[in-house]
Design an enzyme around this catalytic site. Structure first.
Site: not given
Length: 774
Positions: A314, A242, A97-98, A51
């Site tokens: 995060e 998050q 944002h899978n 990522h």
């Protein structure tokens, strides 16, 4: 440096939990000359994840064209920036944002929107629009409905609250996405600062400021989580998702833009994936300097946090600044006025290190480049030819399939497909008019159009331009079934369709941001798909002169369930922006007036290969995707844009999923008008003529008064590659195939009801027998 001789303090299980291989751990020890401590291992875990470092895709991305006369910022910064003239500069980017959305759909999708907006305003640009590209499994499944509902709600909630309009997008449904939905978010902004804000730290001794929200334990290890396959146990990874607060983000947007205009900010980076670790190491590495920070100074929302948690958190709505020395107080006061935290947590140092303090001790000290530029890269061998299974699918003979006995019912079946049907259930949950700049709203055309207002650079400063008629058009596109059957051709078709959609609203395509959603690159077929798709994107962008300014790579989109691994269809989503010279000369897809003449511009050889018709009516995903004649594509798009600019074309709509019959029906449905048309028999099978898919094809309408002039112009511009199909009617839909016993005759109301209920009836779990009569 050489690797240490003493044994590692970490077991193979420790490394596996951090998703680091033994070879990668050895490389870490060679880079730093010792074994890392736990905090440092965590930092490497997130920074060396796919990522963050693109270790499997970086060699392929180098093939993209990234420069052009309008490109001001290309790949490597938070977002790409292009010059659209009149002193206006536009920032844009797409990201995924899978994995978070698969586990926690509402927050996963919401924070995806928040993250991409931060990428935009970190460049000094005010976000003016967002789009999304979504993929889900069939809505007949309860879990898929829950994921779909949660994702759409999350996107709408965050975008509506933060005050950025969601102006467009696409939604596809296929069984391959059942365990692994795709949520790709794109954002666009107009720069409000005289200078583009960069992320490279500079100025030894300059203070490092933490600004925005507080730090908690949410999103722990999110970057590593996003780089792994999903499984039945992934629900336990909810802490890696998050939690966003759009109201804090709204304040952060205004505060940051105001701060950038003061000139006191040297560099800025949002805290997205890998949080403090990523922002500090990337800023240091890009600037060729170091950063030291004291975690005791970081504002927190939870007690008892340890350095490992600080470094990998995060938590959303946070930024890291490098400020001019002596002006930090000015910035702190500014952010406090907006109700946000602003704290000096460190300083820029000459040593190229990231040095972290906690409780008066150094708890991590690593070379910034070791975390970033020195991350491993895995160039892999590409299969010399397509896998046997793909060759077998391409060789599928759809000519042997029976043709429909009732073509009207076949059309209604396609309009009832959630992939083709109206997406109003989705976009009615989005505020697409906030900011009052949306020229073309969702569902009205093939691309969104947003007005660009004159920008002021600050109190007493001159605006970028006193007045402009210019606008920005934007779209996101990809037919992933095409890419599955032929990654190279499918990727080229995705780029071509994006440009075609922009051309259909009168916009000149300018540049691309891409989101590469694929399965595991460690599997030969997975890497072959990725490599061939990247080549297709590169070649198409070169032909269309649309450079790639940045994007995102999301790999390992696979689901493990009951001992079986299922990969998604390879989905290289293309986000493209275009320039509208005059927002008063744009075009929508809906038919305008009875009696208008309907034309087909271009049109390659229609095929059922990879078509929605094959999938919906025969349950087959096979065959060769449409052939792309790029010269014809460019020619057709140019004619379409010129016809719109001259005010000749009253409507324009590209031919995509479902072929000519579906495209014509969509023009009728959105215009509440009918059609009387005849399709040329350019194939022995009538279903190919009606429902076959093709590239380089656009449906336009004109006023009958302009027929002679228009046809003379089309003859000069396209030779024989155009055709008069018929006329716009009042209410009925009557479509025939020349010299064939094929007729689709029905009411437009019937078409519209079926089209508009495709998604709602499934979300309400209404069986077909109980749905409104077609």
């Amino acid at each position: 440096m050489t690797a240490p001789t003493e044994s590692s303090p970490f077991s193979p299980a420790d490394l596996a939990r951090h998703r680091l291989s033994p070879q990668e751990y050895r490389r870490i020890t060679e880079l730093i000359g010792r074994h890392p401590n736990l905090n440092e291992l965590g930092m490497f875990s997130v920074m060396w994840s796919e990522h963050c470092c693109y270790k499997n895709s970086r060699p392929l991305l180098k093939g993209f064209p990234t420069t052009g006369p309008r490109v001001l910022v290309g790949p490597g910064e938070n977002a790409g920036v292009i010059d659209i003239g009149d002193g206006l500069r536009v920032a844009f980017k797409i990201e995924s944002h899978n994995h978070p959305s698969a586990v926690e759909p509402f927050q996963g999708a919401a924070t995806g929107v928040g993250g991409i907006l931060r990428d935009i305003f970190t460049m000094g640009a005010r976000p003016i629009a967002s789009l999304n590209s979504l993929r889900f499994g069939p809505l007949e499944d309860a879990r898929n409905r829950a994921l779909f509902r949660g994702v759409v709600h999350g996107i709408g909630h965050y975008g509506n609250c933060v005050g950025v309009p969601t102006v467009g997008g696409e939604v596809y449904f296929d069984p391959t996405y059942s365990g692994n939905p795709l949520v790709n978010a794109m954002a666009i902004g107009v720069l409000e600062t005289p200078e583009i804000v960069r992320s490279g730290a500079a100025g030894i001794g300059n203070p490092v400021l933490y600004v925005g929200s507080t730090t908690g334990r949410d999103g722990m290890g999110g970057a590593s989580f996003a780089s792994a396959e999903l499984s039945d146990a992934s629900q336990k990874d909810r802490p890696a998702v998050q939690v966003g607060d759009p109201f804090t983000e709204k304040s952060l947007i205004e505060a940051c833009l105001e701060a950038f205009r003061t000139g006191a900010v040297v560099a800025a980076q949002d805290m997205g994936a890998a949080g403090l670790t990523c922002s500090s190491s990337e800023m240091a590495a890009k600037g060729g300097v170091g950063i030291e920070m004291d975690l005791d100074l970081v504002p927190v929302r939870e007690t008892g946090m340890v350095p490992y948690e600080f470094l990998l958190s995060e938590s959303q709505e946070r930024m890291l600044f490098v400020a001019e020395k002596g002006r930090e107080g000015e910035l702190i006061a500014l952010f406090e006025r907006w109700g946000l935290h602003a704290v000096v947590v460190g300083r820029v140092i000459g040593e190229p290190l990231v040095r972290i303090f906690h409780s008066g001790k150094v708890v991590a000290e690593l070379p910034a480049r070791a975390l970033t530029d020195d991350a491993p890269v895995y160039p892999r061998a590409v299969l010399p030819e397509p896998p046997a299974a793909i060759l077998k699918l391409r060789a599928f003979d759809w000519h042997s399939l029976a043709e429909p006995t009732d073509y009207a019912e076949a059309l209604l079946t396609l309009l009832d497909s959630p992939t083709i049907g109206s997406k109003s259930w989705v976009y009615r949950q989005y505020d697409h008019q906030v900011q009052n700049n949306t020229v073309i709203v969702p569902g009205a055309a093939d691309a969104a159009v947003i007005r660009v207002r004159p920008q002021s650079f600050g109190p007493g400063e001159v605006e970028a331009v006193p007045f402009t008629e210019r606008g920005i058009a934007a779209t996101v596109d990809c037919n992933s079934r095409y890419v599955y059957l032929d990654p190279y051709r499918g990727a080229m078709l995705a780029v071509a369709e994006a440009a075609r959609n922009l051309s259909c609203v009168g916009a000149t395509p300018l540049a691309v941001t891409d989101n590469l959603n694929f399965g595991s690159p460690e599997k030969p077929e997975g890497y072959w798909q990725l490599a061939m798709a990247c080549r297709g994107i590169a070649d198409a962008c070169l032909e269309l002169m649309t450079p790639v300014t940045g994007g995102n790579v999301s790999l390992y989109n696979e689901t493990q369930s009951d001992g079986r691994t299922t990969a998604i269809y390879p989905t290289p989503t293309i986000g493209m922006v275009g320039l509208v010279e005059d927002i008063h000369r744009t075009c929508s897809q809906n038919f305008k007036s009875p009696g208008d003449l309907v034309y087909l511009l271009g049109g390659g050889e229609p095929t059922l290969g990879g078509s929605e018709y094959l999938a919906c009516l025969h349950g087959v995903a096979a065959g060769e995707p449409p052939v792309l004649d790029m010269a014809l594509e460019i020619q057709v798009q140019s004619v379409c844009r010129l016809g719109i600019e001259r005010g000749l074309f009253k409507s324009a709509h590209d031919v995509a999923e479902g072929g000519l019959a579906v495209a014509l029906a969509e023009c009728c449905i959105t215009g509440n008008l009918g059609l009387d048309a005849v399709l040329g028999a350019n194939h022995p099978r009538a279903d190919v003529v009606c429902f076959g898919e093709m590239a380089a094809a656009i449906i336009v309408t004109i006023d009958p008064c302009d027929q002679v002039a228009c046809e003379l112009w089309l003859e000069c511009s396209l030779a024989e590659r155009w055709k008069l199909l018929g006329t716009v009617a009042a209410q009925s839909f009557d479509l025939r195939v020349e010299n064939r016993d094929c007729r689709i005759s029905t009411s437009c109301e019937r078409l519209k009801t079926t089209f508009e209920q495709a998604i709602p009836r499934r979300m309400e779990h209404i069986p077909v027998t109980e749905a409104p009569q077609r």
